[in-house]
Each structure stands twice: as C-alpha cells, then as structure tokens.
Design a protein around this motif. Structure first.
Motif, PDB file in Angstrom:
ATOM      1  N   GLU A  57      32.290 -27.651 -41.120  1.00 16.07           N
ATOM      2  CA  GLU A  57      32.303 -27.926 -42.544  1.00 16.07           C
ATOM      3  C   GLU A  57      33.307 -27.022 -43.261  1.00 16.07           C
ATOM      4  O   GLU A  57      33.549 -25.886 -42.847  1.00 16.07           O
ATOM      5  N   ARG A  58      33.846 -27.538 -44.329  1.00 21.02           N
ATOM      6  CA  ARG A  58      34.729 -26.746 -45.168  1.00 21.02           C
ATOM      7  C   ARG A  58      33.923 -25.648 -45.838  1.00 21.02           C
ATOM      8  O   ARG A  58      32.796 -25.869 -46.269  1.00 21.02           O
ATOM      9  N   GLU A  59      34.506 -24.458 -45.939  1.00 23.96           N
ATOM     10  CA  GLU A  59      33.787 -23.351 -46.559  1.00 23.96           C
ATOM     11  C   GLU A  59      34.606 -22.723 -47.674  1.00 23.96           C
ATOM     12  O   GLU A  59      35.835 -22.675 -47.627  1.00 23.96           O
ATOM     13  N   PHE A  60      33.898 -22.230 -48.644  1.00 21.46           N
ATOM     14  CA  PHE A  60      34.508 -21.520 -49.767  1.00 21.46           C
ATOM     15  C   PHE A  60      35.024 -20.176 -49.282  1.00 21.46           C
ATOM     16  O   PHE A  60      34.355 -19.480 -48.529  1.00 21.46           O
ATOM     17  N   VAL A  61      36.215 -19.815 -49.747  1.00 20.38           N
ATOM     18  CA  VAL A  61      36.803 -18.519 -49.391  1.00 20.38           C
ATOM     19  C   VAL A  61      36.866 -17.596 -50.600  1.00 20.38           C
ATOM     20  O   VAL A  61      36.375 -16.470 -50.574  1.00 20.38           O
ATOM     21  N   ALA A  62      37.468 -18.093 -51.665  1.00 21.70           N
ATOM     22  CA  ALA A  62      37.644 -17.259 -52.869  1.00 21.70           C
ATOM     23  C   ALA A  62      37.917 -18.158 -54.056  1.00 21.70           C
ATOM     24  O   ALA A  62      38.393 -19.286 -53.897  1.00 21.70           O
ATOM     25  N   GLY A  63      37.600 -17.656 -55.244  1.00 24.87           N
ATOM     26  CA  GLY A  63      37.853 -18.429 -56.441  1.00 24.87           C
ATOM     27  C   GLY A  63      38.182 -17.526 -57.611  1.00 24.87           C
ATOM     28  O   GLY A  63      37.869 -16.325 -57.601  1.00 24.87           O
TER      29      GLY A  63
ATOM     30  N   THR B 183      42.371 -11.121 -51.375  1.00 31.29           N
ATOM     31  CA  THR B 183      42.444 -10.976 -52.819  1.00 31.29           C
ATOM     32  C   THR B 183      43.070 -12.230 -53.419  1.00 31.29           C
ATOM     33  O   THR B 183      44.171 -12.622 -53.025  1.00 31.29           O
ATOM     34  N   ILE B 184      42.375 -12.808 -54.377  1.00 29.88           N
ATOM     35  CA  ILE B 184      42.903 -13.969 -55.080  1.00 29.88           C
ATOM     36  C   ILE B 184      43.450 -13.530 -56.422  1.00 29.88           C
ATOM     37  O   ILE B 184      42.873 -12.649 -57.087  1.00 29.88           O
TER      38      ILE B 184
ATOM     39  N   SER C  55      40.091 -13.523 -65.174  1.00 30.69           N
ATOM     40  CA  SER C  55      39.268 -12.359 -65.473  1.00 30.69           C
ATOM     41  C   SER C  55      38.120 -12.174 -64.495  1.00 30.69           C
ATOM     42  O   SER C  55      37.540 -11.086 -64.409  1.00 30.69           O
ATOM     43  N   SER C  56      37.767 -13.221 -63.775  1.00 34.07           N
ATOM     44  CA  SER C  56      36.652 -13.134 -62.838  1.00 34.07           C
ATOM     45  C   SER C  56      37.028 -13.797 -61.519  1.00 34.07           C
ATOM     46  O   SER C  56      37.685 -14.837 -61.501  1.00 34.07           O
ATOM     47  N   THR C  57      36.587 -13.172 -60.439  1.00 31.12           N
ATOM     48  CA  THR C  57      36.842 -13.711 -59.101  1.00 31.12           C
ATOM     49  C   THR C  57      35.550 -13.692 -58.289  1.00 31.12           C
ATOM     50  O   THR C  57      34.582 -13.005 -58.632  1.00 31.12           O
ATOM     51  N   SER C  58      35.556 -14.442 -57.219  1.00 27.67           N
ATOM     52  CA  SER C  58      34.411 -14.496 -56.324  1.00 27.67           C
ATOM     53  C   SER C  58      34.929 -14.692 -54.909  1.00 27.67           C
ATOM     54  O   SER C  58      35.936 -15.380 -54.710  1.00 27.67           O
ATOM     55  N   TYR C  59      34.229 -14.072 -53.946  1.00 25.93           N
ATOM     56  CA  TYR C  59      34.672 -14.138 -52.558  1.00 25.93           C
ATOM     57  C   TYR C  59      33.502 -14.434 -51.632  1.00 25.93           C
ATOM     58  O   TYR C  59      32.366 -14.027 -51.888  1.00 25.93           O
ATOM     59  N   ALA C  60      33.814 -15.116 -50.561  1.00 26.46           N
ATOM     60  CA  ALA C  60      32.835 -15.261 -49.498  1.00 26.46           C
ATOM     61  C   ALA C  60      32.623 -13.893 -48.855  1.00 26.46           C
ATOM     62  O   ALA C  60      33.551 -13.076 -48.791  1.00 26.46           O
ATOM     63  N   ASP C  61      31.423 -13.650 -48.400  1.00 33.41           N
ATOM     64  CA  ASP C  61      31.115 -12.353 -47.783  1.00 33.41           C
ATOM     65  C   ASP C  61      32.041 -12.060 -46.605  1.00 33.41           C
ATOM     66  O   ASP C  61      32.399 -10.904 -46.350  1.00 33.41           O
TER      67      ASP C  61
ATOM     68  N   VAL D  89      32.674 -22.537 -63.873  1.00 36.40           N
ATOM     69  CA  VAL D  89      32.081 -21.781 -62.771  1.00 36.40           C
ATOM     70  C   VAL D  89      32.958 -21.855 -61.537  1.00 36.40           C
ATOM     71  O   VAL D  89      33.659 -22.842 -61.305  1.00 36.40           O
ATOM     72  N   ILE D  90      32.904 -20.808 -60.725  1.00 35.06           N
ATOM     73  CA  ILE D  90      33.705 -20.747 -59.512  1.00 35.06           C
ATOM     74  C   ILE D  90      32.992 -21.429 -58.354  1.00 35.06           C
ATOM     75  O   ILE D  90      33.585 -22.185 -57.584  1.00 35.06           O
TER      76      ILE D  90
END
Length: 122
Positions: A44-50, A69-70, A56-62, A103-104
């Motif tokens: 399955e496709r997985e989220f990496v970063a957003g 770094t995005i 101003s805000s970022t999110s990363y897979a563990d 939302v990311i």
C-alpha cells in the motif's frame, strides 16, 4: 487544478542523501497542502511527509522523522523533500500530492504526480 511533476530520484548507497522536488503548474501552489507519499510494488502507498499551505506546519511518518525534511517555496511553486541517512527500506516510488484541505493527514489528496523512483542500495 494543479499539475505536479516530481524529480530528483535515483540510486544512492545506504547512508547517502537525495533531494526530491515537486514542481507545480496551474493554480497557485500556495492554495494547496502538499504531501509526499511512497509505494513499494505490491504494498500500500504510505504517507511520508506533508506541509501546510504556508509552510508553517509539517508532519512526518515515524519511519522518516529526523532523517527527512519537507519544505516549500511558494514563489517558485515547488516543494522539496530532503532525504538523509537513507536506508534500504526507503526504496520506493515517491509521489507528490496536493490537497485543497488544510489538514496534512488524511485521504484528501486528489492531485498526484507521476512519481520518481528512489533506490537505496545496502
């Protein structure tokens, strides 16, 4: 609508670095939340970063936190993914995607690029 084109993939040794870029055309890129995803064939496709519209805000897979770094440059209509300390398990096709939501996380990405392949040799 927005069109996305990824670049920067390639072959790298474990421990090395790559920088992926996502170039946008069409509507202003600043109108979109942008995410990077990856997919291994058969999985399955997985989220990496957003990253949010303003950056101003970022999110990363563990699995990539502290290594990837995005960032974005809305004047240049680009989003980048700097990938350091690459591991063999980072090998995948990487996709850039855009969402009109704020939302990311979540299944809101409806614009996708064609992908760029990243291969990390151990």
């Amino acid at each position: 609508q927005v069109q996305l084109v990824e670049s920067g993939g390639g072959l790298v040794q474990a421990g090395g670095s790559l920088r992926l870029s996502c170039a946008a055309s069409g509507r202003p890129f600043s109108m979109y939340t942008v995410g990077w995803f990856r997919q291994v064939q058969g999985k399955e496709r997985e989220f990496v970063a957003g990253i949010t519209r303003s950056g101003s805000s970022t999110s990363y897979a563990d699995s990539v936190k502290g290594r990837f770094t995005i960032s974005r440059d809305n004047l240049k209509n680009t989003v980048s993914l700097q990938m350091n300390s690459l591991k063999a398990e980072d090998t995948a096709d990487y996709y850039c995607a855009a969402s009109e939501r704020f939302v990311i996380r979540g299944n809101y990405y409806n614009y996708w690029g064609q992908g760029t392949q990243v291969t990390v040799s151990s």
